[in-house]
Design an enzyme around this catalytic site. Structure first.
Site, short mmCIF file in Angstrom:
data_model
loop_
_atom_site.label_atom_id
_atom_site.label_comp_id
_atom_site.label_asym_id
_atom_site.label_seq_id
_atom_site.Cartn_x
_atom_site.Cartn_y
_atom_site.Cartn_z
CG HIS A 48 -1.08 1.56 1.87
ND1 HIS A 48 -2.55 1.80 0.72
CD2 HIS A 48 -1.47 2.29 3.11
CE1 HIS A 48 -3.06 3.08 0.75
NE2 HIS A 48 -2.15 3.51 2.37
CG HIS A 72 1.35 7.16 4.51
ND1 HIS A 72 1.61 6.17 3.49
CD2 HIS A 72 -0.16 6.78 4.62
CE1 HIS A 72 0.96 5.10 3.19
NE2 HIS A 72 -0.60 5.65 4.04
CD GLU A 76 -3.06 5.53 12.02
OE1 GLU A 76 -3.45 5.32 12.45
OE2 GLU A 76 -2.50 5.66 10.53
CG ASP A 77 -0.91 1.25 11.20
OD1 ASP A 77 -1.28 2.19 11.96
OD2 ASP A 77 -1.22 1.22 10.04
CG ASP A 139 -3.92 6.45 2.63
OD1 ASP A 139 -3.51 5.57 2.89
OD2 ASP A 139 -4.85 7.04 3.33
CG ASP A 259 -24.18 18.84 -21.94
OD1 ASP A 259 -24.56 17.99 -21.35
OD2 ASP A 259 -23.34 20.12 -21.44
#
Length: 707
Positions: A48, A72, A76-77, A139, A259
């Site tokens: 990812h 990124h 956090e993870d 992301d 259109d």
């Protein structure tokens, strides 16, 4: 997943001077941190961040942004820390990674108050460094491209959040290609049947008419060759969501849309843009009202282009956009063009806006909003706006969103002009204040001393600035009356939990709700901008939670399967003790209706959607809101006594709205939180017995039925 050398090669195609060693180090560090982690699809999680980085290379972004994409999710993870990222990659990248982490933790689809506060944080992060939001958008784009591996409920939540927030934000930043893809990916989740239907109709149309895009492209190239103009011509069918939205807005079927094809002409100079426009209009008939010159009047995000719609081959309407190569770069990258590289140096595009100035202009009006409702209104308007340009009598240009009125024009000039507005002239002719202004019109505002904003102006105004100024003026005018009413509502609500609404308690609640003080809190209570329940809950959350053997709202209904979420119908507001039935709705779980609700008639032939339900036996919490319609005498102390009567029945007033005010009577809607049908009868009996209550009935609003 592409490997690190492929990623470095992608960066080198536009920035040969990039720091390959640092990218390589970031790649290996990110892979190591995410080892053992997997996505819902079963792939290694690190695929990812690499995909996000690859998306950003398409926008020719700098090394810091590419490395931030690779890292990124590390803070956090994983066990990675800000300090470690700073030590390895420097303060700039550490700040960017930390900024993306904070954005990821924002719950942008949460409750209105929290959502507004999180939006403020989002714009604050953007103002520090716009690259944070560029990484976040990439992301979200990759997550939407791979959303099928998530469970359906999560897909719907992410798609709705993307449609409401990230897609319009990408469009507002000038990244139209990303906006269109995010919308289409969300549309596939939220309404796959409609999307599939539009695609099938496109295939049928192409089979019937042949390759229309190629034919019209050749026609345009032929006309340009005649004029000796060198330019590239691109044609495409519009995205399914764009077509569906137009069908909804215009209330017409696919076959009547004209259109549905768009063409783009990219040339070398601004002079060529206008020569091409002349050639197009000479060859095909222009459609009135469908011409916009964003070259002479650029959008705030730097977008420049000429838009025109003409009746092309076989009478089909086609939209044509004409721009130079430099304008095209900004149109594709939007605000991100500021960081774009070419041949190892940052591109000096004269049309790319300074992100710092752009975000300052974007947030300036948000800071003027006094509460979360006004802030959210301003945010959503700003995100979705499509501008029109009008002129003052002196020839100055005023930019307004599509659908704006002379009232918005007046407030755009100055709040004082808006407050004292009594009329308007458009192109010299007197028009009502609710008239929608159009591109190029001249607007003159007439004012009068002593004029004050009217309550009806709220519905006329479109811009957040105008609505905010009108509300502020109305609040000041009615402030004393609202404070008095708010104090009575607060007293009853606090007595309901055996507490007193002291000045200290009200001041503390005001601080926690981000308001100016006790007076501001009471005024908002009295004007129904705030509910008494919210005030009590912010001070005494433990007293609003379920206790003992009482049945809370989450398990009040029997007959649902574990994966079904109950929701009370707003049209009939059923309460425990009444016979009920459930109706299944896609994306909404099961909606509970009273058995005698008129809204059930439309489901008589859809028995597969009916769910047999009944209320859980036992004592329910007083959290089931019911709206009562009362007609009461307009006399001193009557309303206060009515509130007291409701409080004496251990019922809480959660909202109060005046429907009609007469010299002798008031007609109002009172929303009361109740336990069950017996509790409802007790409240209604107590009110009906009061001599100043002329009429009382349970209010049912069929316009609020779910769809």
């Amino acid at each position: 997943m592409i490997d690190v050398e492929d990623l470095i090669e992608l960066v080198h195609t536009y920035n040969p001077r990039s720091n390959a060693d640092l990218i390589r180090t970031a790649f290996e560090y990110g892979r190591r941190m995410h080892v053992g982690q997997f996505r819902h699809s079963g792939e290694e999680y690190f695929t990812h961040p690499v995909a996000v980085a690859a998306i950003l290379t398409e926008q020719h972004l700098d090394d810091a942004t590419i490395i931030t994409a690779l890292l990124h999710d590390t803070i956090e993870d994983t066990k990675s820390t800000y300090t470690e990222v700073e030590r390895l990659f420097g303060t700039e990248i550490a700040e960017l990674v930390d900024g993306v982490t904070k954005l990821t933790n924002l719950q942008l689809s949460s409750s209105e108050t929290k959502q507004a506060e999180n939006f403020r944080k989002l714009f604050m992060a953007m103002s520090k460094d716009m690259r944070v939001i560029l990484v976040k958008l990439a992301d979200r784009l990759h997550n939407m491209r791979t959303i099928k591996s998530m469970r359906h409920e999560k897909q719907v939540q992410k798609a709705r959040e993307t449609m409401d927030i990230f897609a319009p934000l990408a469009g507002r930043m000038g990244m139209q290609w990303m906006r269109e893809e995010l919308e289409d990916l969300s549309f596939r989740v939220l309404n796959s049947e409609a999307r599939g239907s539009i695609i099938r109709r496109f295939i049928t149309l192409q089979r019937e008419t042949g390759d229309v895009i190629n034919k019209i492209t050749n026609d345009v190239r032929t006309e340009l060759d005649k004029q000796g103009i060198e330019a590239e011509v691109f044609g495409r069918a519009k995205k399914p969501y764009s077509i569906w939205r137009k069908m909804e807005e215009k209330q017409m079927g696919f076959s009547r849309l004209s259109d549905i094809y768009g063409f783009r002409i990219v040339c070398e100079s601004e002079q060529d843009c206008y020569r091409i426009l002349g050639a197009i209009h000479q060859r095909w008939r222009a459609v009135p009202g469908r011409f916009k010159d964003y070259i002479s009047q650029p959008k705030s995000n730097g977008y420049r282009s000429i838009h025109t719609t003409v009746s092309g081959r076989d009478g089909k309407r086609v939209e044509v956009q004409i721009r130079t190569r430099q304008m095209h770069e900004v149109a594709e990258a939007g605000v991100a063009a500021h960081w774009s590289y070419r041949d190892g140096v940052r591109v000096q595009n004269p049309f790319a806006v300074d992100p710092a100035k752009w975000i300052a202009g974007l947030t300036e009006r948000f800071e003027q909003s006094e509460d979360h409702d006004e802030f959210m209104e301003a945010v959503k308007l700003e995100m979705y706006s499509d501008q029109v340009f009008c002129f003052t009598p002196k020839g100055e240009v005023v930019a307004l969103p599509r659908g704006a009125t002379p009232l918005d024009f007046a407030y755009a000039i100055h709040t004082r002009i808006g407050d004292s507005c009594v009329g308007a002239k458009v192109d010299g002719m007197r028009v009502p204040l609710w008239t929608r202004v159009k591109n190029g019109q001249s607007v003159e505002i007439m004012t009068a001393e002593g004029q004050r904003p009217q309550a009806t102006w709220i519905d006329i105004a479109v811009t957040g600035k105008a609505k905010s100024a009108i509300r502020k003026s109305l609040r000041e005018e009615d402030r004393e009356r609202f404070i008095k009413l708010g104090r009575e509502l607060a007293r009853v609500a606090f007595e309901h939990i055996s507490k007193k609404a002291t000045d200290k308690a009200l001041s503390t609640a005001a601080t926690r709700l981000g308001l100016g003080g006790a007076g501001d809190l009471l005024a908002r209570l009295g004007s129904a901008e705030l509910t008494a329940r919210e005030v009590v809950k912010v001070l005494y959350p433990e007293l609003t939670m379920s206790t003992g053997d009482e049945i809370d709202a989450n398990r009040a209904v029997v007959g649902l399967s574990p994966d079904q979420t109950p929701q009370r119908a707003s049209c009939c507001q059923p309460v425990p003790g009444e016979r009920i039935v459930g109706i299944t709705y896609r994306g909404k779980g099961v909606v509970i209706h009273a058995i005698d609700c008129p809204a059930l008639e439309e489901f008589e032939e859809q028995t597969g959607r009916w769910v047999d339900l009944h209320w859980h036996s036992g004592r329910h919490l007083a959290v089931h809101s019911v709206t009562l319609e009362l007609t009461i005498r307009n006399d001193a102390g009557v309303l206060g006594r009515i509130c007291t009567l409701i409080g004496e029945q251990k019922a809480n007033i959660s909202d109060l709205t005046f429907r009609d005010r007469k010299p002798d009577f008031y007609r109002l809607l009172v929303e009361v939180d109740l336990r069950d049908v017996e509790h409802l009868h007790m409240v209604m009996t107590a009110l009906e017995a009061d001599s100043d209550v002329a009429a009382i009935a349970r209010h049912r609003d069929l316009t609020r039925r779910p769809s």
